[in-house]
Design an enzyme around this catalytic site. Structure first.
Site, PDB file in Angstrom:
ATOM      1  N   HIS A   1      71.016  68.867  31.854  1.00 42.74           N
ATOM      2  CA  HIS A   1      71.209  67.429  31.665  1.00 42.74           C
ATOM      3  C   HIS A   1      72.688  67.117  31.514  1.00 42.74           C
ATOM      4  O   HIS A   1      73.458  67.921  30.957  1.00 42.74           O
ATOM      5  CB  HIS A   1      70.447  66.942  30.438  1.00 42.74           C
TER       6      HIS A   1
ATOM      7  N   GLU B   1      74.409  65.115  29.573  1.00 49.77           N
ATOM      8  CA  GLU B   1      74.945  65.088  28.208  1.00 49.77           C
ATOM      9  C   GLU B   1      75.045  66.493  27.615  1.00 49.77           C
ATOM     10  O   GLU B   1      76.016  66.811  26.929  1.00 49.77           O
ATOM     11  CB  GLU B   1      74.069  64.209  27.311  1.00 49.77           C
TER      12      GLU B   1
ATOM     13  N   CYS C   1      68.122  62.342  25.756  1.00 48.99           N
ATOM     14  CA  CYS C   1      66.827  62.859  25.319  1.00 48.99           C
ATOM     15  C   CYS C   1      67.031  63.633  24.017  1.00 48.99           C
ATOM     16  O   CYS C   1      68.158  63.852  23.565  1.00 48.99           O
ATOM     17  CB  CYS C   1      66.222  63.751  26.406  1.00 48.99           C
TER      18      CYS C   1
END
Length: 166
Positions: A55, A57, A85
């Site tokens: 991901h 981030e 998330c």
């Protein structure tokens, strides 16, 4: 930071998401801004090309934790196109990044991608994850004026993969 600056930085994260999408990855992007307002790193989603949960981030937070001292990161802001998330929020927390600004909610992403095997989105606000920690992580978002722009990139992407509720 003021709202106008946040929107400008979020648009930079959206541009990083577009780069990820152009490479065939999921359309997520993030930028890290230091206390002086300088963009010091960016991260894009690498989920499809690296074969695991890469991901944007998490990729960015891991890079930042290896590159910068914790006290420096405490003054940084991570801007991301979509709310982190729970995995990304945990990584941001442990990297010691001081603030997160996101454009579109995880809940809205769930509405677009629900049931897609490549994005089993959880409806868990990042503020809940950060709130369970022992140090404060400031959270700003969503930004309604960017929500449709971000959603459009996701609609087109997930629709091309055969799952799009809208």
């Amino acid at each position: 930071m003021d709202r106008s600056t946040d929107i400008d930085r979020l648009r930079q994260a959206i541009a990083v998401a577009a780069k990820a999408k152009a490479k065939g990855n999921h359309p997520f992007g993030a930028v890290l801004v230091d206390a002086d307002g300088k963009v010091v790193a960016e991260g894009e989603n690498t989920f499809l090309t690296d074969g695991g949960p890469g991901h944007a981030e998490t990729n960015l937070a891991r890079f930042a934790a290896r590159t910068f001292p914790a006290d420096y990161l405490e003054g940084c802001v991570l801007y991301t196109s979509v709310e982190p998330c729970c995995m990304c929020a945990g990584t941001i927390y442990w990297a010691n990044i001081g603030a997160v600004v996101y454009g579109m909610t995880e809940h809205r992403l769930l509405e677009i991608t629900a049931g897609h095997s490549e994005n089993l989105t959880q409806d868990l606000p990042c503020s809940v994850v950060f709130g369970a920690g022992q140090r404060k992580v400031e959270v700003r978002g969503p930004f309604a004026e960017l929500s449709e722009e971000i959603a459009d990139a996701h609609r087109g992407f997930w629709k091309s993969r055969g799952s799009d509720r809208e």
